[in-house]
Each structure stands twice: as structure tokens, then as C-alpha cells.
Design a protein around this motif. Sequence first.
Motif, PDB file in Angstrom:
ATOM      1  N   HIS A 199      -9.009   4.081  -7.208  1.00 23.17           N
ATOM      2  CA  HIS A 199      -8.461   2.796  -6.772  1.00 23.17           C
ATOM      3  C   HIS A 199      -8.565   1.746  -7.870  1.00 23.17           C
ATOM      4  N   HIS A 216      -5.971  -1.707  -9.705  1.00 23.92           N
ATOM      5  CA  HIS A 216      -4.719  -2.480  -9.732  1.00 23.92           C
ATOM      6  C   HIS A 216      -4.400  -2.802 -11.181  1.00 23.92           C
ATOM      7  N   HIS A 259      -5.296  -0.432   1.616  1.00 26.13           N
ATOM      8  CA  HIS A 259      -6.675  -0.888   1.810  1.00 26.13           C
ATOM      9  C   HIS A 259      -7.008  -0.868   3.301  1.00 26.13           C
ATOM     10  N   HIS A 301     -11.913   1.172   0.261  1.00 28.91           N
ATOM     11  CA  HIS A 301     -12.992   0.337   0.794  1.00 28.91           C
ATOM     12  C   HIS A 301     -13.620   0.919   2.068  1.00 28.91           C
ATOM     13  N   ASP A 335     -11.531  -0.415  -8.504  1.00 28.24           N
ATOM     14  CA  ASP A 335     -10.855  -1.562  -7.895  1.00 28.24           C
ATOM     15  C   ASP A 335     -10.748  -2.755  -8.832  1.00 28.24           C
TER      16      ASP A 335
END
Length: 446
Positions: free
Chosen positions: A77, A79, A236, A275, A326
Motif C-alpha cells: 500500500h 500512494h 481503504h 489499514h 502507505d
Amino acid sequence: MTTTAALPVAPPFSIRARMLTPLDDGGVRHEPDALIVVDAAGRISFAGPAAIGPAVELGAAVDLRPWVVLPGMVDLHAHLPQLPNAGLGAGLDLLTWLERYIFPLERGFDEAEAERLAPLAWQAFAASGTTTALVYGAVYEASLDATFRAAEAHGIRAIVGKVMMDRITYDETIDPSTILERSLRETADLIARWHGRDDNRLRYAVTPRFAVSCTADLLRESAALASSTGAYWQTHVSEDRGEIAEVARLFPEARDYVDVYDRAGALGARTVLAHAVHLSDPELARLVETDTRIAHCPASNLFLASGVMPLGRYLEAGLGIGLGSDVAGGPDLSIFTAMRVGAYAKNALEVAGRGAGPALSPLDWLRIGTLGGARALGLGDRIGSVEVGKEADLIAIDPSFVAPVPGTTDDAAEDLMSRLIFRAHPDMVRAAWVRGRGLEGPGARG
Ligand SMILES: [Zn+2]
């Protein structure tokens, strides 16, 4: 000391190094003096003691000792457009942080910015030891093409998706009534262009951002698109108390947060949810029942004060879990950081009397960050460990970077892994390969 000039850049090759890897059948293999042979197709054809390795390959091996070779890390995960903001925005809650720090950055991630940033980002992943990454882009189709082109050229194993949002969005140029249709069409086009490229080194993940920014229609249609094309589906779930309350308000018909995705037909073995910090028992049971996978992002969860995911409880329940950086919710791309913060977080739960499940050793964390992530992606038969027949997704680390005083050596496997986790250094990864092809990034800073 070996110099980077001597590092193999393409298969076939053989290397001699210390080797530490989890094994498919359980346990760990540690070879103080290993030979690893990579064939012309980029597969591992030998991994074992140098003393019993094939003589020809041993004679030709690049000697990396005292470096240690591990399987490449798997980041479930991250971005990519947010990478420039990594480490910024401490002290804010999730929804405020998104508005203030993240949406402005993603709004600027057009094709030109993707062409500038994505090559640097893939190098940064490799420099941190990550050879496989499951990544969110921004909402713009052309920026995703640029991101995939950069991954194709770089050599990293990447699964990427265009962010889908039809409830709140940062692209004011799109007529709201057309967002759903357009987002689905652009996603389908990207899947057609990129999913499975280079013998599945590049794959697509259908990527609705999260329930707060998506309608039930988008969640359902996106899940149908993923299952009809064989793409992954990622979003998420249950990250932050404020977010959970907002989802309950927006989806009053759903029993709980997980049920929002369940009703969309989105749970299953090709789905990775990030998460999952605050799951109820029924939510946990439903994720296990559907074989849905979780990206555990402890550094992000503490940076944004979202909470502490009860990893031990989830492992006991049989949930499929890997680790995620993340970025930029997590301040660091390194999966070693995720291991370290995850270990601290698990200890904190125990101190608070909320501990559950097995104690985790440094070697258990190695397994979660490599083979665990690979299995979460359904790639456990191809990558995640250094074993014969697998593709050579490897990293090489110089352990002198984690020595507390020069000359300190760690002879036991567990001690070595403990230092790599708890004293991880940003420059300790000196080389990374995917299918035996060297990745740019490691060693670039000295
Ligand atoms: Zn995220």
C-alpha cells in the motif's frame, strides 16, 4: 568491499553472499556463505551453500560478501503521487490531512508531473528494498499511463490503479454527473493497456479511494470490472474513527464498514484493503471467510493517530496480511520501517493489556514483509523467497550500515534481521533485482 560497478545488471548471473530468506514450507533459511544462481529467464536455479553449488557458476560468481541477500520487500500500500509530501502533516487527523496536504498534491499529478515524478519514485522504492509495490495513482488517466511507462522502463514489479472518486473529487473540470461513467471507462482502458504487461510484471488494481468518496454504484461497478478482467481491487477500510462514522452516515443500509464493500461484491482473494485498524469481530470473520487480504500500515496508522491494528488477533483469525508503507500517510517507503513500527505497536498493545496472538520474532517480520505480501497478492508461487524455481526478485544489503560500532557482526540469523529492522539505514540496500534485472535506485546516495 564490493563496488556497485561489479553488480550484475541482467540475467544470467550468479552471486555469492550471505543469504536469509523465509521458505514456502515454513521456517527460514540462513546461509552464511551462499551461492545464488539466476538463469537466463531470471529464475533462481540454485540457492544454497556455496560449498555444494555448481562449480562453473561458483567460479563465475560475483562475490558480494559480507553483504546479505534477502527476497525483495513487498509493499502492499502506497500512494505514488504523495511521495513528495512524505513526512509532512504530523499532528493532523486523516480527513483534515487529506484536504490540506494530499488532495492539492494529487490535483497536480497530471501527465507531465507523472513523467517527472514516477521514474524517481520507482527508484526510491527500489532504494528502500521494495521490488513489488501495490500503488495508488491519482485520478487522471494520462498520469497513470506515464506511471506505468516509468515502471515498465525501470523494471520494478508494479500493480497500479487510477484513483476513482465520484462523491468528493479534486478534479473540478469533470461534470459530476459524468464521473462514474468516465472513471469506469478510463479504468477499463488502462486495464486493457497495462494489466499483464511483461509477463504479468505490471498489473492493474481497480482503485476506488474509499467509501467516503465513492457511491455504492461506483463500488459495485468497479468490483464487477475487476472480476471480469482479473484485475485486483484495492481500497481503504476502517482506518480512522472519524472516517468510520462518516461511512456509517453515508451508507445507513450497511451493517458495518466491511459490509459496504461486501454489498458491492468486492471482497475476495484479489482484493487488498488497507489499514483495517478498527474491525469488529463480525467484520474480521467476514474478511477471513471471503479470503480478502489486508495491507497493514503501522507507521501511517500512528503518524495520523488512526489507531493500532491488532495484528496478533488478526493473524490468529487466519487473515492474509502483508505490510504497507502507505506513503505519504506513512513517512517512509521502507518496509523495514513498517516492520519496526509494527513491532513497537504490537508491544504497545501488550503493554496496554490488549495483546493477543503469537509473539513475533524478527524473522517472523521478515516473512510478513516478503512472502506474506507476495501471498496476499497471489504471487507466493513466483516471488517472496529465495528458492529454486522462483523469479529472482532479490535485494542485497550491506550490514555494516546497521552495526552500532564498526566491526560488529551478527552471526545468528535472528540477530542480523533484528538489526536490519531496528537499526534500518536509508542507504543499507545496495542492490535490487526483479527477475534478475538490476533496478536503478539502490546505492545512488553513496
Ligand atoms: Zn492509503
